[in-house]
Design a protein around this motif. Sequence first.
Motif, PDB file in Angstrom:
ATOM      1  N   LEU A  75      -7.386 134.496  -1.015  1.00 32.99           N
ATOM      2  CA  LEU A  75      -7.728 133.457  -0.054  1.00 32.99           C
ATOM      3  C   LEU A  75      -7.299 131.607  -0.397  1.00 32.99           C
ATOM      4  CD1 LEU A  75     -11.612 134.779  -0.144  1.00 32.99           C
ATOM      5  CD2 LEU A  75      -9.628 135.226   1.172  1.00 32.99           C
ATOM      6  N   GLY A  76      -6.922 130.971   0.471  1.00 29.26           N
ATOM      7  CA  GLY A  76      -6.594 130.464   0.595  1.00 29.26           C
ATOM      8  C   GLY A  76      -7.611 128.826   0.558  1.00 29.26           C
ATOM      9  N   ILE A  77      -7.578 127.531   0.410  1.00 28.99           N
ATOM     10  CA  ILE A  77      -8.170 126.531  -0.583  1.00 28.99           C
ATOM     11  C   ILE A  77      -9.250 126.928   0.572  1.00 28.99           C
ATOM     12  CG2 ILE A  77      -6.633 124.653   0.495  1.00 28.99           C
ATOM     13  CD1 ILE A  77      -7.522 122.919  -1.865  1.00 28.99           C
ATOM     14  N   ASP A  78      -9.154 127.065   2.541  1.00 25.56           N
ATOM     15  CA  ASP A  78     -10.126 126.362   2.864  1.00 25.56           C
ATOM     16  C   ASP A  78     -10.997 127.696   2.811  1.00 25.56           C
ATOM     17  OD1 ASP A  78      -8.007 128.497   3.981  1.00 25.56           O
ATOM     18  OD2 ASP A  78      -8.363 127.828   5.660  1.00 25.56           O
ATOM     19  N   LEU A 137     -15.346 131.738   8.638  1.00 22.19           N
ATOM     20  CA  LEU A 137     -14.140 133.024   8.099  1.00 22.19           C
ATOM     21  C   LEU A 137     -14.614 133.484   9.071  1.00 22.19           C
ATOM     22  CD1 LEU A 137     -12.324 134.827   7.178  1.00 22.19           C
ATOM     23  CD2 LEU A 137     -13.666 134.641   5.219  1.00 22.19           C
ATOM     24  N   HIS A 138     -16.390 134.119   8.871  1.00 22.13           N
ATOM     25  CA  HIS A 138     -17.470 134.766   9.108  1.00 22.13           C
ATOM     26  C   HIS A 138     -17.631 134.638  11.107  1.00 22.13           C
ATOM     27  CE1 HIS A 138     -21.511 137.010   9.244  1.00 22.13           C
ATOM     28  NE2 HIS A 138     -22.183 136.072   9.532  1.00 22.13           N
ATOM     29  N   ALA A 139     -17.395 133.142  11.376  1.00 25.06           N
ATOM     30  CA  ALA A 139     -17.098 133.420  12.975  1.00 25.06           C
ATOM     31  C   ALA A 139     -16.173 134.055  13.192  1.00 25.06           C
ATOM     32  CB  ALA A 139     -17.461 131.754  12.946  1.00 25.06           C
ATOM     33  N   GLY A 140     -15.084 133.287  13.069  1.00 27.01           N
ATOM     34  CA  GLY A 140     -13.735 133.877  13.236  1.00 27.01           C
ATOM     35  C   GLY A 140     -13.815 135.818  12.755  1.00 27.01           C
ATOM     36  N   LEU A 141     -14.535 136.085  12.222  1.00 22.22           N
ATOM     37  CA  LEU A 141     -14.284 137.683  12.002  1.00 22.22           C
ATOM     38  C   LEU A 141     -15.695 138.516  13.185  1.00 22.22           C
ATOM     39  CD1 LEU A 141     -14.868 138.126   8.494  1.00 22.22           C
ATOM     40  CD2 LEU A 141     -12.988 138.322   9.333  1.00 22.22           C
ATOM     41  N   ILE A 142     -16.598 137.327  13.400  1.00 23.42           N
ATOM     42  CA  ILE A 142     -17.550 138.115  14.320  1.00 23.42           C
ATOM     43  C   ILE A 142     -16.547 137.780  15.438  1.00 23.42           C
ATOM     44  CG2 ILE A 142     -19.392 137.866  15.541  1.00 23.42           C
ATOM     45  CD1 ILE A 142     -21.031 136.490  13.442  1.00 23.42           C
ATOM     46  N   LEU A 184       1.156 141.393  -0.786  1.00 22.80           N
ATOM     47  CA  LEU A 184       1.411 140.464  -0.969  1.00 22.80           C
ATOM     48  C   LEU A 184       1.193 138.927  -1.342  1.00 22.80           C
ATOM     49  CD1 LEU A 184       2.788 140.715   3.304  1.00 22.80           C
ATOM     50  CD2 LEU A 184       4.233 141.475   0.841  1.00 22.80           C
ATOM     51  N   GLY A 185      -0.128 138.851  -1.797  1.00 21.03           N
ATOM     52  CA  GLY A 185      -1.034 138.132  -2.679  1.00 21.03           C
ATOM     53  C   GLY A 185      -0.167 137.531  -3.677  1.00 21.03           C
ATOM     54  N   PRO A 186       0.081 138.740  -4.907  1.00 18.60           N
ATOM     55  CA  PRO A 186       0.792 138.706  -6.035  1.00 18.60           C
ATOM     56  C   PRO A 186       2.039 138.676  -6.460  1.00 18.60           C
ATOM     57  CG  PRO A 186      -0.214 140.520  -6.275  1.00 18.60           C
ATOM     58  CD  PRO A 186      -0.786 140.276  -4.980  1.00 18.60           C
ATOM     59  N   ALA A 187       2.069 138.886  -4.955  1.00 17.10           N
ATOM     60  CA  ALA A 187       3.667 139.057  -4.967  1.00 17.10           C
ATOM     61  C   ALA A 187       4.730 138.103  -4.515  1.00 17.10           C
ATOM     62  CB  ALA A 187       4.147 140.802  -3.709  1.00 17.10           C
ATOM     63  N   ILE A 188       4.699 137.794  -3.198  1.00 16.31           N
ATOM     64  CA  ILE A 188       4.793 136.434  -2.413  1.00 16.31           C
ATOM     65  C   ILE A 188       4.327 135.349  -2.112  1.00 16.31           C
ATOM     66  CG2 ILE A 188       6.622 137.743  -2.232  1.00 16.31           C
ATOM     67  CD1 ILE A 188       5.390 136.887   0.760  1.00 16.31           C
ATOM     68  N   GLY A 189       2.837 135.256  -3.000  1.00 18.37           N
ATOM     69  CA  GLY A 189       1.651 134.061  -3.505  1.00 18.37           C
ATOM     70  C   GLY A 189       1.120 133.927  -1.835  1.00 18.37           C
ATOM     71  N   PHE A 190       1.229 135.139  -0.782  1.00 11.88           N
ATOM     72  CA  PHE A 190       0.437 134.726   0.290  1.00 11.88           C
ATOM     73  C   PHE A 190      -1.222 134.570  -0.006  1.00 11.88           C
ATOM     74  CE2 PHE A 190      -1.971 136.982   3.743  1.00 11.88           C
ATOM     75  CZ  PHE A 190      -1.243 136.735   4.650  1.00 11.88           C
ATOM     76  N   ALA A 191      -1.270 133.523   0.422  1.00 13.08           N
ATOM     77  CA  ALA A 191      -2.688 133.470   1.052  1.00 13.08           C
ATOM     78  C   ALA A 191      -3.422 133.684   2.292  1.00 13.08           C
ATOM     79  CB  ALA A 191      -2.984 132.190   0.354  1.00 13.08           C
ATOM     80  N   LEU A 192      -4.588 134.371   2.381  1.00 14.62           N
ATOM     81  CA  LEU A 192      -5.301 134.125   3.751  1.00 14.62           C
ATOM     82  C   LEU A 192      -6.126 133.271   3.237  1.00 14.62           C
ATOM     83  CD1 LEU A 192      -5.595 136.383   6.091  1.00 14.62           C
ATOM     84  CD2 LEU A 192      -7.623 136.526   4.277  1.00 14.62           C
ATOM     85  N   ASN A 193      -5.293 132.270   4.650  1.00 15.24           N
ATOM     86  CA  ASN A 193      -6.644 131.201   4.850  1.00 15.24           C
ATOM     87  C   ASN A 193      -7.097 131.533   6.874  1.00 15.24           C
ATOM     88  OD1 ASN A 193      -4.141 130.415   6.820  1.00 15.24           O
ATOM     89  ND2 ASN A 193      -3.008 129.003   5.951  1.00 15.24           N
ATOM     90  N   LEU A 194      -7.882 130.515   7.503  1.00 16.59           N
ATOM     91  CA  LEU A 194      -8.105 130.340   8.827  1.00 16.59           C
ATOM     92  C   LEU A 194      -7.196 131.224  10.080  1.00 16.59           C
ATOM     93  CD1 LEU A 194     -10.945 128.189   8.428  1.00 16.59           C
ATOM     94  CD2 LEU A 194     -10.976 130.607   8.744  1.00 16.59           C
ATOM     95  N   PRO A 195      -6.123 129.932   9.721  1.00 17.42           N
ATOM     96  CA  PRO A 195      -5.165 129.765  11.010  1.00 17.42           C
ATOM     97  C   PRO A 195      -4.531 131.787  10.830  1.00 17.42           C
ATOM     98  CG  PRO A 195      -5.035 127.871   9.860  1.00 17.42           C
ATOM     99  CD  PRO A 195      -5.841 128.633   9.313  1.00 17.42           C
ATOM    100  N   VAL A 234       4.623 123.031   9.117  1.00 18.23           N
ATOM    101  CA  VAL A 234       3.812 123.616   8.087  1.00 18.23           C
ATOM    102  C   VAL A 234       2.659 123.712   7.047  1.00 18.23           C
ATOM    103  CG1 VAL A 234       6.877 122.033   6.370  1.00 18.23           C
ATOM    104  CG2 VAL A 234       4.256 121.218   6.911  1.00 18.23           C
ATOM    105  N   GLY A 235       2.348 124.015   5.923  1.00 22.16           N
ATOM    106  CA  GLY A 235       0.895 124.201   5.778  1.00 22.16           C
ATOM    107  C   GLY A 235       0.161 125.779   6.714  1.00 22.16           C
ATOM    108  N   LYS A 236      -0.946 125.760   6.332  1.00 22.84           N
ATOM    109  CA  LYS A 236      -1.970 125.931   7.258  1.00 22.84           C
ATOM    110  C   LYS A 236      -1.105 126.757   9.191  1.00 22.84           C
ATOM    111  CE  LYS A 236      -6.083 124.273   5.729  1.00 22.84           C
ATOM    112  NZ  LYS A 236      -5.793 123.905   4.589  1.00 22.84           N
ATOM    113  N   VAL A 237      -0.374 126.383   9.492  1.00 27.26           N
ATOM    114  CA  VAL A 237      -0.042 127.142  10.789  1.00 27.26           C
ATOM    115  C   VAL A 237       1.370 127.880  10.376  1.00 27.26           C
ATOM    116  CG1 VAL A 237       1.661 126.885  12.586  1.00 27.26           C
ATOM    117  CG2 VAL A 237       0.475 125.051  11.800  1.00 27.26           C
TER     118      VAL A 237
END
Length: 583
Positions: free
Chosen positions: A44-47, A385-390, A432-443, A510-513
């Motif tokens: 998970l990302g910082i957000d 995240l809860h609202a987005g999943l809904i 992909l998280g441990p492999a390339i550092g992918f972090a799941l964020n809201l975007p 850059v960043g979250k986008v």
Amino acid sequence: MAAPKKGRSASAQSRPGRSLALILIAIAALTGGMFASGHTTPRLGIDLAGGTSITLTAKNEPGQPNAINKTNMNTAVDIMNRRVNGLGVSEAEVQTQGSDNIIVNIPKGTNSKQARDQVGTTAKLYFRPVIATEVTAGAASASPSPSASSSASGKSTDKATPSSSSSVTPSASATTQGRVVTDALKAGSSPSASSTPSSSASSSAAPSASASVDPATAKLQSEYAALDCSDKAARAKAGVGAKETESTVACGNSSGQWQKYVLGPAAVSGTDISKAAAVFDTQNASGWKVTMDFTSGGSKKFADITGKLAQNQRPQNQFAVVLDGDVVSDPSVGQKLSGSAEISGSFTQTEAQDLANMLKYGALPLTFKESSVTTVTAALGGEQLHAGLIAGAIGLALVIVYLVLYYRGLSAIAIASLGVSAILTYVLMALLGPAIGFALNLPAVCGAIVAIGITADSFIVFFERIRDEIREGRSLRPAVERAWPRARRTILVSDFVSFLAAAVLFIVTVGKVQGFAFTLGLTTVLDVVVVFFFTKPLMTLMARRKFFAEGHSWSGLDPKRLGAKPPLRRTRRASAPVDTKEA
């Protein structure tokens, strides 16, 4: 030519099970790898996970008023990113904000505190010869009298105490072995701990009382005499504004004790180091060591300074590794070194890794100050995240309802394909998280929700092509095979456009986008894989079932409901009999 083509088509129709088996084996292998690695959930990302957000502001250095520019800022971002990645916190975000700020977001994790400490250490890295040093006892003591000739040659021991005559002559009890820098290809080259500095070495650290002292040296003496490294404010001001070609004062912490130093001009910079690593020393009881490789130019500089230092006896054969104005290490030298070297002596694993990262990623083109540090909680991100999943669940439910009402039996194939796509997306995100550092964020979550529509669109294109063929009067099995080439072209063109948009968005933002762009591109590729290796083979198998082949009213392929034309048959017109008499 027609016969071979027909044979290939028949072969393709008769073996759809191979494609289904292939994708099912791939899913099983990826899922097994996910559980075997222990990473069963995406990072998970910082957000979403919380963490620390640091704002660093670039400062103009004396004599370089135009140093803050886009090129130097991008270089600083790259070095900070690699420095944090070297600690395993690869989901951290480092990006510019405005013309002179860098934002570093470090998600909560095992190494987040260590990463914060090293990101904040953003000044340039230098190797400087040490002229003198002593343990800070809280009060200023007699100052050394460094001369111009001594600035290129070594330093006193870590615990040396200047005498009343202001010369730096350590006692025998003060000469401890400490940390040693040696040739990485040779062993046993560390200097003896019991050696005593020669009279010429000790006298070079302090001129006689009658010798004339230039203003720069006098200023350096007064700064050193007044410096109290146990005071945080004094440490922050030590050596501020000093150029790399000038001598300066600095502070360092050795074995829990603050020491103050007089340092000569920089002999080697951080840009001269090509590689540094922390290595476990199997041949030494001290544990860990740090190995260094230099560039061709850096190797020559390092050879020059170590050659000069090696001529002195301990403790005047040492140099300081200075980062952000602080002395992070002060090893001794026993011989002339070049090309590669190693620093050894009572390192813990963390200390060795920190020093290696500082040596490898320490040279930034700008100096930064820490403007703000903010602790980010995951509460707000969790609610979003809860609202987005809904919202995603509602959208998926509406898509399924539409498929059931409009395509009836065909909706089972579409729903199964959506399920396969969802499984592949989740497993790959977790891997992909441990492999390339992918972090799941809201975007990134938004990108996955948008992908539902892209995937469903591919199924609709294929189903509509099949229906068009049935409307032309063809039976289901040939209709599926004739519809596939036309649907395939449309699906590939559509997915290529989506992937191209995601790639461009990932490159220029850059960043979250970038999380949104990466997820959109990943799901687009998976859409092609699922349609080719699951949806089409499954449709081929279902076309052989009586429920679909005979066009049941709930199959979604009922010829009557589709308005199918009667089969076209070619008839040969009979020629009229010829009356020979009339002729």
